[in-house]
Structure formats: structure tokens, C-alpha cells
Design an enzyme around this catalytic site. Structure first.
Site, PDB file in Angstrom:
ATOM      1  N   LYS A   1       0.935  -0.804  -0.057  1.00  0.00           N
ATOM      2  CA  LYS A   1       0.471  -0.123  -0.064  1.00  0.00           C
ATOM      3  C   LYS A   1       0.739   1.212   0.097  1.00  0.00           C
ATOM      4  O   LYS A   1       1.536   1.858   0.371  1.00  0.00           O
ATOM      5  CB  LYS A   1      -0.575  -0.345   1.531  1.00  0.00           C
ATOM      6  CG  LYS A   1      -2.322   0.489   1.247  1.00  0.00           C
ATOM      7  CD  LYS A   1      -2.410   2.327   0.485  1.00  0.00           C
ATOM      8  CE  LYS A   1      -1.666   2.985   1.862  1.00  0.00           C
ATOM      9  NZ  LYS A   1      -1.678   3.889   1.611  1.00  0.00           N
TER      10      LYS A   1
ATOM     11  N   GLU B   1       9.621   1.884  10.711  1.00  0.00           N
ATOM     12  CA  GLU B   1      10.811   2.946  11.205  1.00  0.00           C
ATOM     13  C   GLU B   1      10.084   4.423  10.831  1.00  0.00           C
ATOM     14  O   GLU B   1       9.217   4.352  10.041  1.00  0.00           O
ATOM     15  CB  GLU B   1      11.533   2.752   9.382  1.00  0.00           C
ATOM     16  CG  GLU B   1      12.358   1.136   9.827  1.00  0.00           C
ATOM     17  CD  GLU B   1      13.220   0.999   8.463  1.00  0.00           C
ATOM     18  OE1 GLU B   1      12.772   1.783   7.730  1.00  0.00           O
ATOM     19  OE2 GLU B   1      13.572  -0.592   8.534  1.00  0.00           O
TER      20      GLU B   1
ATOM     21  N   CYS C   1      14.212  10.317   6.566  1.00  0.00           N
ATOM     22  CA  CYS C   1      14.032  10.078   8.425  1.00  0.00           C
ATOM     23  C   CYS C   1      15.902  10.387   9.251  1.00  0.00           C
ATOM     24  O   CYS C   1      15.362  10.522  10.215  1.00  0.00           O
ATOM     25  CB  CYS C   1      13.576   8.624   8.584  1.00  0.00           C
ATOM     26  SG  CYS C   1      14.804   7.520   6.986  1.00  0.00           S
TER      27      CYS C   1
ATOM     28  N   GLU D   1       9.267  16.992  14.535  1.00  0.00           N
ATOM     29  CA  GLU D   1       9.977  16.429  13.109  1.00  0.00           C
ATOM     30  C   GLU D   1       9.517  17.450  12.024  1.00  0.00           C
ATOM     31  O   GLU D   1       7.572  17.384  11.696  1.00  0.00           O
ATOM     32  CB  GLU D   1       9.588  14.944  12.778  1.00  0.00           C
ATOM     33  CG  GLU D   1      10.000  14.418  11.158  1.00  0.00           C
ATOM     34  CD  GLU D   1       9.829  13.195  11.213  1.00  0.00           C
ATOM     35  OE1 GLU D   1       8.380  13.161  11.092  1.00  0.00           O
ATOM     36  OE2 GLU D   1      10.872  12.473  10.634  1.00  0.00           O
TER      37      GLU D   1
END
Ligand code: NAD
Length: 502
Positions: free
Chosen positions: A190, A265, A299, A396
Site C-alpha cells: 500500500k 521505521e 527520516c 519532526e
């Protein structure tokens, strides 16, 4: 290779998507959503429509899982050496279509061509690396006692779900899908709703190279319906997820009922720590590369710059000078470093931190503004005079935005570095080996680089601690996730068995 020439090529590559749309891919066939529903994918370059995308939901996931389940017995029983051959062919086919993959990724995500030109090469390298391990992936170990011989082996866990985000989607997807296939699992993928295009290319390429139908299936759609159903499906044995930390906890809850194995992750707020004994030239190059390349939508970006107070001003001035020199522009311009951010929604989020920085009392030493009035372009930004309690130091931002914080000594650096919810990566700059040893012992991060930017080595583990993830990728760690270890015990001799009842 001029911008005009690249735009013309991109038009050609986009034409088929504009004409056909981005369909789901189930059991070897390109199919619309069962409901007939669609959504549009736009380019962050100019917000123009790129294609209509099949909006998959529960029924589409169910069909894709059925295909993956039907394909599992043959794929999982195929000798590893045979699987390896097919996956190497997939790697070759990816390389053959490297330009198409790069241009499609640039137009769909806004990433600059100078970085995306390597996306296919990295993706192919993932396939080769994991393919080479397929022949011995089932091997385990033998342990002996005086009476027993224990033998372990590994078996593919079953059909698995792979859910990916929109940042460098092609490379990231191959990183998950290649080891799953090498392990003998079948996959339902997906992709992120903001960047569906290269997932379609990958499945087409893989099948043209000989991957049997049903082994890799793709269902497009949104997290709350297609994604959710995939995580809840009883026939999906594990979910490999890359995305935000809060989505990770939702997926864990959704998968609880079916006891799903998960690999996460997640986000990061990674420090780059620069001591005054470091090679400052190299530290500045690495820190700016790790936040301003890939639009900062990465990331492992070094989004917090912690600098010893003796050199804080000098380092900040140098970083600001680099940020101001960086070319922001069309992703297909060979000179561009920072392209448009993925989507207007994400752009608004990034821009909101410029106001927050001002409100919190930080200084904007570079950038801090939108660039132009078309597309999602944001200037490479440096916040200085920040403290670690500010939102710009804790959250973030996921853009080309760096927050610089001064520190006094080792203890202070460690305290600041560890004082966030995340723990993905850390970068340390010092020429004192003993200090590097002390610091790396205490830093809360799954991956650390000393005197270096992030250089990925596929046999090494990749992953985070704290809110940055669960599990590790790379090397044999990927196989441990996609496979079950079983133990079989054989008697070595006619050992004495306890007799009960007389
Ligand atoms: P996201 O969490 O919003 O979405 C990721 C994927 O999850 C998408 O495909 C989305 O449709 C799906 N999803 C959303 N809700 C879901 C649900 N309830 N159930 C199942 N699926 C659902 O993340 P994003 O904004 O696309 O990506 C950016 C994030 O990814 C950042 O936080 C970044 O740090 C992280 N990331 C981490 C790594 C790593 O290795 N640690 C690598 C790349 C990106």
C-alpha cells in the site's frame, strides 16, 4: 541535459499515467478499484494533475490478499536459488528503466533529479543484495546436548503487508519488498497516497522480469481504509511499515486482534553534534548535506545542529551561507538541490514552523520563507539561538529546516541530544577518540555516524530506538522479520524417557 529537455522527457513519461491512470495491480492484472472510486495525484512542481489513481478500499485489499495467499505456496516452496535468479532479473530490469523511474519520482514527489537519478540504482542494489541471500535464507544452526540434536531453520512467515510513506518512495519500497520476496513471502503493498506512481512501475517491472503473478500486489488508497484493512486482515502475517510514529501506534493497535508481527521505521529528530576539536569544514559539509538534500524529507536528516559554544557562531554563519547559496527550483533542473515539498498540506506544516520559531524567540538566520508563488517551494532554513524545549527542536518538521542549539560540554551535548522522543540516528563530530567512545555509548539512537554523513551499508542494521521504530532492516535482520525460526529436536541415542504411572 537541460531543464527544457528534461521537462519534455518527463511529459512523455507522464503521458501514459495521464491516459491510463494509476491502477491497482492484483494477481498480475492492472485493475481499477472495485468501487470505481478514484483520487487525483498532483505534482508539487505546479500543483497540476498528474493522474487519476484507483482509490482502493477493503474489497480491493481483500482481493489482493487472496491473490498473495494463492501465490504463497509456490513462491515460498521455490528453491532459494531460483528465487534469486528472478530477483536478479528484477534488479536488471529496474536498471534498464532507471531514467523513467527517476523522472517519475521527481514529478510525483518534487525530489531533485540530482538525487533521484540514483533512486533506481539504489533500488536495484537492494534487490541484488537480498536476492544473493535467498539461497541460504532458510539455513539455521545445530546445537547438541548429550541426548538431543536441535536443528533450527527458517520459513517464510506468509503473505505480508508493506505500507510506505511518500519520501523517496521507490527506494524505500524496494528496501522492504526485496527482502520479503527473497524470504519467500508474497506481498501486498500500500503506497502513500501522495506518491503512488513508482509503486506501479515497480510491480510492472518485476512481472516483466519474471516475478509470478500474485507474488507482488499493489493497492492504492488512503491509510484509514486501504491501509487499515491491510493491517487488520487475518491472512496477512506481518506488517512492514515506514511512516510517522503516531501512525505506527495506530497500526499496532489495528493489528493487535490478529497478533500481527510488526516492523516500524518511524520519525526522527536527529542531532548532529559538533565539538570544537572537529574538522569544521567536513562537519559543515556533512550537516548541510544531511538536512538540505532530498528536500530535508528524510527520516535520517540531521535536523538538530548541536554546536559547542566556542564555535557556535562560526559554524552557524557557515551553515547559513551554504543554505543561502543552495539552488531551489524545478526538480528536473540539473542544478537544483531543493525541489518543491511533496504536497501543499505538507508545505503548510513546514511553513507553520517559521511562525512558531519567531513566536518561540529563535532567530531565522537563513530562509524562513516560501519561494515563488507556484508549487510547494520552501527556502533552505536555519534557526539559531534555539533551545531544546522549543517545538522547532522537538518536533519532526520534515523539510529543509535546521535548528541550531549551542552546548557547553559533553554532558550538556548528551543531555540535549537525548532529550527528544525520537532515537533514529545521531551524527558526531570530534577528533577525540575517547570522547567518541564515551558519547556513542550514551547517545540514544539506533544508528550513529562518527565524523561522517549517513552512508548506508546494506549488511549493517538500520532502525531506531524510542519513538523512532521497532526492529531492524538490512543484513540478516530483514530475513528474521519475514521468516519464522523453527526448531526440530532429534534424539541422539535411546535416552531414558521418564515412565509415569508404574
Ligand atoms: P504517514 O505515517 O502519514 O503515512 C505512511 C503510510 O501509512 C501511508 O501509506 C499512509 O497511507 C499509511 N497510513 C496512514 N494511516 C494508516 C492507518 N491507520 N493504517 C494503515 N496505514 C496507514 O507518513 P508520511 O507522512 O507518508 O511519511 C513521513 C514519515 O515517515 C516521517 O515521519 C518520516 O520520518 C517517516 N519515515 C521514517 C523512515 C525510517 O526509516 N525511520 C524512513 C522514511 C520515512
Amino acid at each position: 541535459m537541460t531543464l527544457e529537455c528534461n521537462i519534455a522527457k518527463a511529459k512523455d513519461y507522464m503521458a501514459r499515467f495521464a491516459a491510463e491512470g494509476v491502477m491497482n495491480h492484483i494477481d498480475g492484472a492492472s485493475v481499477p478499484a472495485i468501487s470505481g472510486k478514484t483520487f487525483e495525484t498532483i505534482s508539487p512542481v505546479d500543483l497540476g494533475k498528474l493522474a487519476v489513481v484507483a482509490k482502493g478500499g477493503e474489497a480491493d485489499i481483500d482481493a489482493a490478499v487472496a491473490a498473495a495467499k494463492a501465490a504463497f505456496p509456490a513462491w515460498s516452496k521455490m528453491p532459494g536459488a531460483e528465487r534469486r535468479k528472478i530477483l536478479i532479473k528484477v534488479a536488471e530490469a529496474i536498471e534498464a528503466r532507471a531514467e523513467e523511474i527517476a523522472f517519475t519520482e521527481c514529478m510525483d514527489t518534487g525530489q531533485a533529479l540530482r538525487f533521484m537519478s540514483k533512486a533506481a540504482i539504489r533500488g536495484a542494489a537492494n534487490f541484488r543484495f537480498f536476492a544473493d541471500q535467498a539461497p541460504h535464507a532458510e539455513n539455521g544452526e545445530v546445537t547438541r546436548t548429550p541426548t538431543q540434536m536441535n536443528t533450527t531453520s527458517r520459513r517464510p512467515i506468509g503473505p505480508v503487508g508493506v505500507i510506505t510513506p511518500w519520501n523517496t518512495p521507490f527506494m524505500l519500497s524496494t528496501w522492504k519488498i526485496a527482502p520479503a520476496l527473497a524470504s519467500g513471502c508474497t506481498v501486498v503493498h500500500k503506497p502513500a497516497e501522495f506518491s503512488p506512481m513508482t509503486a506501479k512501475l515497480l510491480v510492472e517491472i518485476a512481472e516483466s522480469a519474471g516475478l509470478p503473478k500474485g507474488v507482488l500486489n499493489v493497492v492504492n488508497g488512503f491509510g484509514e481504509d486501504a491501509g487499515k484493512r491491510l493491517t487488520e486482515h487475518p491472512d496477512i502475517k506481518a506488517i512492514a511499515f515506514v511512516g510517522e510514529s503516531r501512525t505506527g501506534s495506530m497500526i499496532m493497535a489495528q493489528g493487535a486482534k490478529t497478533l500481527k508481527r510488526v516492523h516500524f521505521e518511524l520519525g526522527g529528530k536527529n542531532p548532529v553534534i559538533v565539538f570544537d576539536d572537529a574538522d569544521i569544514d567536513r562537519a559543515v559539509d556533512a550537516a548541510t548535506f544531511m538536512i538540505y538534500s532530498l528536500n530535508g524529507e528524510r527520516c535520517t536528516s540531521s535536523s538538530r545542529l548541536l554546536v559547542q559554544n566556542t564555535i557556535y557562531e562560526e559554524v552557524c554563519n557557515r551553515v547559513a551561507a551554504v543554505a543561502k547559496r543552495i539552488k531551489v527550483g524545478h526538480p528536473l533542473d540539473p542544478e537544483t538541490v531543493v525541489g518543491p515539498l511533496i504536497h501543499p498540506e505538507h508545505e503548510s506544516k513546514v511553513l507553520s514552523y517559521f511562525d512558531k520559531a519567531r513566536e518561540e524567540g529563535a532567530t531565522i538566520a537563513a530562509g524562513g520563507e516560501k519561494v515563488g508563488d507556484q508549487g510547494c517551494y520552501v527556502a533552505p532554513t536555519l534557526f539559531t539561538q534555539a533551545t531544546n524545549d522549543m517545538a522547532i527542536a522537538q518536533e519532526e518538521i520534515f523539510g529543509p529546516v535546521l535548528t541550531a542549539i549551542p552546548f557547553k560540554d559533553e554532558e550538556d551535548a548528551l543531555r540535549i541530544a537525548n532529550d527528544v522522543q525520537y532515537g533514529l540516528a545521531a551524527y558526531l563530530w570530534t577528533n577525540d577518540l575517547n570522547r567518541a567512545m564515551r558519547m556513542t555509548d550514551e547517545l540514544q539512537a539506533g544508528m550513529m555516524w562518527v565524523n561522517s554523513e549517513n552512508i548506508r551499508h546494506l549488511p549493517a542494521p538500520f532502525g531506531g530506538v524510542k519513538a523512532s521504530g521497532i526492529g531492524r532492516d538490512g543484513g540478516d535482520w530483514s530475513f528474521n522479520f519475514y521468516m519464522e525460526t523453527v526448531n526440530v529436536s532429534f534424539p541422539r541415542a535411546s535416552h531414558k524417557i521418564p515412565k509415569l504411572g508404574g
